[in-house]
Write an enzyme that holds these catalytic residues in place. Structure first.
Site, PDB file in Angstrom:
ATOM      1  N   HIS A  59      13.342 -32.717  -7.141  1.00 37.88           N
ATOM      2  CA  HIS A  59      13.279 -32.508  -5.686  1.00 37.88           C
ATOM      3  C   HIS A  59      12.682 -31.137  -5.365  1.00 37.88           C
ATOM      4  O   HIS A  59      13.324 -30.108  -5.537  1.00 37.88           O
ATOM      5  CB  HIS A  59      14.690 -32.609  -5.088  1.00 37.88           C
ATOM      6  CG  HIS A  59      14.722 -32.599  -3.599  1.00 37.88           C
ATOM      7  ND1 HIS A  59      15.280 -33.608  -2.854  1.00 37.88           N
ATOM      8  CD2 HIS A  59      14.256 -31.696  -2.689  1.00 37.88           C
ATOM      9  CE1 HIS A  59      15.177 -33.336  -1.566  1.00 37.88           C
ATOM     10  NE2 HIS A  59      14.555 -32.163  -1.445  1.00 37.88           N
ATOM     11  N   HIS A  94       9.648 -29.203  -2.477  1.00 35.95           N
ATOM     12  CA  HIS A  94       8.682 -29.324  -1.375  1.00 35.95           C
ATOM     13  C   HIS A  94       7.477 -28.458  -1.745  1.00 35.95           C
ATOM     14  O   HIS A  94       7.460 -27.258  -1.469  1.00 35.95           O
ATOM     15  CB  HIS A  94       9.307 -28.841  -0.066  1.00 35.95           C
ATOM     16  CG  HIS A  94      10.493 -29.650   0.371  1.00 35.95           C
ATOM     17  ND1 HIS A  94      10.439 -30.549   1.415  1.00 35.95           N
ATOM     18  CD2 HIS A  94      11.762 -29.712  -0.101  1.00 35.95           C
ATOM     19  CE1 HIS A  94      11.626 -31.125   1.565  1.00 35.95           C
ATOM     20  NE2 HIS A  94      12.457 -30.628   0.649  1.00 35.95           N
ATOM     21  N   GLN A 112       9.656 -34.885   8.128  1.00 34.18           N
ATOM     22  CA  GLN A 112      10.538 -33.738   8.378  1.00 34.18           C
ATOM     23  C   GLN A 112      11.101 -33.701   9.798  1.00 34.18           C
ATOM     24  O   GLN A 112      12.243 -33.320  10.010  1.00 34.18           O
ATOM     25  CB  GLN A 112       9.777 -32.431   8.093  1.00 34.18           C
ATOM     26  CG  GLN A 112      10.526 -31.149   8.425  1.00 34.18           C
ATOM     27  CD  GLN A 112      11.671 -30.850   7.475  1.00 34.18           C
ATOM     28  OE1 GLN A 112      11.479 -30.343   6.392  1.00 34.18           O
ATOM     29  NE2 GLN A 112      12.903 -31.186   7.893  1.00 34.18           N
ATOM     30  N   HIS A 125      16.362 -37.367   2.560  1.00 33.02           N
ATOM     31  CA  HIS A 125      17.205 -36.208   2.845  1.00 33.02           C
ATOM     32  C   HIS A 125      18.340 -36.793   3.676  1.00 33.02           C
ATOM     33  O   HIS A 125      18.097 -37.353   4.750  1.00 33.02           O
ATOM     34  CB  HIS A 125      16.442 -35.172   3.664  1.00 33.02           C
ATOM     35  CG  HIS A 125      15.518 -34.326   2.852  1.00 33.02           C
ATOM     36  ND1 HIS A 125      14.476 -34.837   2.140  1.00 33.02           N
ATOM     37  CD2 HIS A 125      15.506 -32.978   2.639  1.00 33.02           C
ATOM     38  CE1 HIS A 125      13.843 -33.842   1.529  1.00 33.02           C
ATOM     39  NE2 HIS A 125      14.452 -32.710   1.800  1.00 33.02           N
ATOM     40  N   GLU A 166      22.255 -33.583   5.343  1.00 29.72           N
ATOM     41  CA  GLU A 166      22.139 -32.178   4.911  1.00 29.72           C
ATOM     42  C   GLU A 166      22.602 -31.280   6.053  1.00 29.72           C
ATOM     43  O   GLU A 166      21.816 -30.673   6.770  1.00 29.72           O
ATOM     44  CB  GLU A 166      20.695 -31.845   4.512  1.00 29.72           C
ATOM     45  CG  GLU A 166      20.593 -30.471   3.842  1.00 29.72           C
ATOM     46  CD  GLU A 166      19.159 -30.019   3.585  1.00 29.72           C
ATOM     47  OE1 GLU A 166      18.221 -30.659   4.099  1.00 29.72           O
ATOM     48  OE2 GLU A 166      18.992 -29.011   2.878  1.00 29.72           O
ATOM     49  N   ASP A 195      14.314 -27.633  -4.968  1.00 31.97           N
ATOM     50  CA  ASP A 195      14.075 -27.808  -3.524  1.00 31.97           C
ATOM     51  C   ASP A 195      12.956 -26.905  -2.994  1.00 31.97           C
ATOM     52  O   ASP A 195      12.035 -27.399  -2.368  1.00 31.97           O
ATOM     53  CB  ASP A 195      15.365 -27.597  -2.719  1.00 31.97           C
ATOM     54  CG  ASP A 195      15.364 -28.317  -1.372  1.00 31.97           C
ATOM     55  OD1 ASP A 195      14.488 -29.165  -1.147  1.00 31.97           O
ATOM     56  OD2 ASP A 195      16.256 -28.028  -0.547  1.00 31.97           O
ATOM     57  N   TRP A 204      12.837 -22.022   3.859  1.00 27.73           N
ATOM     58  CA  TRP A 204      14.242 -22.344   3.626  1.00 27.73           C
ATOM     59  C   TRP A 204      14.879 -21.507   2.525  1.00 27.73           C
ATOM     60  O   TRP A 204      16.082 -21.495   2.381  1.00 27.73           O
ATOM     61  CB  TRP A 204      14.380 -23.836   3.295  1.00 27.73           C
ATOM     62  CG  TRP A 204      13.993 -24.705   4.438  1.00 27.73           C
ATOM     63  CD1 TRP A 204      14.790 -25.060   5.494  1.00 27.73           C
ATOM     64  CD2 TRP A 204      12.712 -25.315   4.685  1.00 27.73           C
ATOM     65  NE1 TRP A 204      14.073 -25.853   6.356  1.00 27.73           N
ATOM     66  CE2 TRP A 204      12.810 -26.035   5.894  1.00 27.73           C
ATOM     67  CE3 TRP A 204      11.500 -25.334   3.990  1.00 27.73           C
ATOM     68  CZ2 TRP A 204      11.742 -26.755   6.434  1.00 27.73           C
ATOM     69  CZ3 TRP A 204      10.438 -26.050   4.523  1.00 27.73           C
ATOM     70  CH2 TRP A 204      10.552 -26.747   5.725  1.00 27.73           C
TER      71      TRP A 204
END
Ligand code: 17E
Ligand code: FE2
Length: 433
Positions: free
Chosen positions: A60, A62, A155, A213, A216, A312, A318
């Protein structure tokens, strides 16, 4: 004559056992594994009893947002939602070159540390679908040394914007491997539930995997995981389904959580926890006690549900840190989920190797066996526990039968403090001395 021969390997097996063997490779495939292989090869590596492991699996990440830290600004609140807002601004100026350059730089960073299988999300709630197009091109460009799977990830939600549902379907047509979603960020609970159903429909229509997702958030009322579980049971998609993050599961009351665990066992679905990110993103609305914001990894693992750990983010809106090192991820998971028993520590290693491979549905291509593609790493470690504890360096990375990266081990020279003259190298300490 073999292409490559590795001598004196401590071969890590799927059940955690270790055998001392030589490994021979020909035309990208493992052709022999035996205590001693008497043959010559174009390249012979004496592994000197280091650990030979299947590669790390990054289940996982991005890649479209990787390496954009500070653009256009740093996430000050540290929340998921400020991250989404910053990324919305940054994604307005994406170009193919921008995304591809950052993605390939990140993949190289991962590969030199032993990652050879990656599942990346690509944001498809951006009208030009530049992030997706770029990652599809990268998937092709790196395929000789890295296996990349791409999730079409809306997203901003499928129903948050009138065009997003169509963009998600377009992403399937363009060739995304996996369909994603974000039910807890849809405008209403009803929209969230509807989005899960729509994702299952698309997965069936286009014959793709699913990775959402899911929940979360620290809101104990966020319960889309049960909707995903119900769809996984009813469609029979089971092991083709993954729930990522599921941090709200850490906040559910035990009566509900125990019931849910039973349903989840029935589904055969996969879970991905991202401990580096969620230990920092979650709990931001708490004072004290402050929640850990990580899903129930230990309990899922104890009941035999497949769980992997993902990184991630690497330097994005993030998460400001990140290196691509999966042993750092495993170590954080071990700490946050309190997996300190010996079997639990070993399980944390499996969560960045075998379990990730299961999540990515790689079963046939993954593992060190005669007849399988020659993908493996040599770690400066004697076993899984040692590898995590010392964040062992991947000394050799072998991808599809070829040496992809070699990292030399650091050597420390201890200076005598008694005034005597140091003999160069005489006191060099090996890292595991
Ligand atoms: N987007 C999201 O919804 N959640 C995350 N953890 C990241 C991006 C990194
Ligand atoms: Fe994520």
């Amino acid at each position: 004559m073999y292409d490559l021969l590795l001598r004196q390997c401590r071969l890590l097996q799927a059940d955690g056992g270790i055998t001392e063997v030589d490994i021979a490779i020909q035309d990208g495939t493992i052709v022999a594994i035996a205590p001693q292989i008497a043959a010559i090869a174009k390249l012979v590596l004496d592994i000197q009893h280091q650990l030979v492991s299947p590669p790390f699996v990054e289940s996982h990440i991005h890649l479209d947002s990787a390496l954009t830290i500070g653009q256009p600004q740093w996430n000050q609140s540290g929340t998921l939602f400020e991250g989404i807002d910053i990324w919305r601004e940054r994604k307005g100026i994406l170009s193919l070159k921008d995304v591809k350059t950052r993605a390939i730089a990140t993949l190289k960073q991962q590969a030199i540390q032993g990652v050879l299988f990656v599942r990346s999300h690509a944001d498809v709630s951006e009208t030009s679908l530049t992030a997706l197009q770029a990652l599809l091109e990268v998937r092709e460009e790196v395929k000789d040394w890295m296996t990349l799977q791409i999730v079409a990830f809306p997203q901003d939600g499928i129903y948050g914007n009138p065009q997003n549902e169509r963009l998600l379907e377009q992403a399937m047509e363009m060739g995304a491997d996996v369909v994603g979603g974000i039910p807890h960020y849809e405008l209403t609970h009803e929209d969230g539930t509807k989005s899960v159903h729509r994702i299952f429909e698309l997965a069936q229509q286009y014959d793709r995997l699913i990775d959402l997702h899911c929940d979360e958030i620290d809101d104990e009322q966020s319960r889309f995981l049960e909707v995903v579980a119900a769809c996984a049971i009813r469609t029979g998609l089971g092991s083709r389904v993954t729930a990522s993050h599921t941090t709200a599961f850490g906040s559910y009351n035990n009566a509900y959580a125990f019931k849910l665990l039973g349903f989840l066992r029935r589904t055969q679905m996969n879970f991905i926890a991202n401990p580096l990110i969620n230990i920092t993103l979650q709990g931001r609305a708490d004072t004290y006690p402050k929640r850990r914001g990580v899903t129930r990894v230990k309990e899922l693992w104890q009941q035999g549900t497949n769980v992997s750990f993902g990184h991630d983010c690497i330097q994005d809106p993030w998460y400001p840190l990140g290196t691509g090192n999966m042993l750092e991820v495993a170590s954080m998971g071990l700490h946050v989920c309190q997996m300190t028993g010996k079997a639990e520590i070993d399980a944390c290693y499996d969560m960045v190797t075998w379990n990730g491979a299961t999540t990515l549905n790689l079963q046939n291509d993954y593992g060190i066996e005669v007849g399988k593609p020659a993908n493996f790493i040599v770690l400066d470690a004697c076993d899984r526990y040692d590898a995590i504890r010392r964040r062992a360096i991947a000394q050799y990375v072998i991808s599809q039968g070829r040496l992809l990266a070699h990292t030399e081990l650091p050597r420390t020279h201890w200076q005598p403090q008694d005034g005597s003259i140091n003999q160069p190298n005489a006191l060099a300490l090996s890292r595991d001395a």
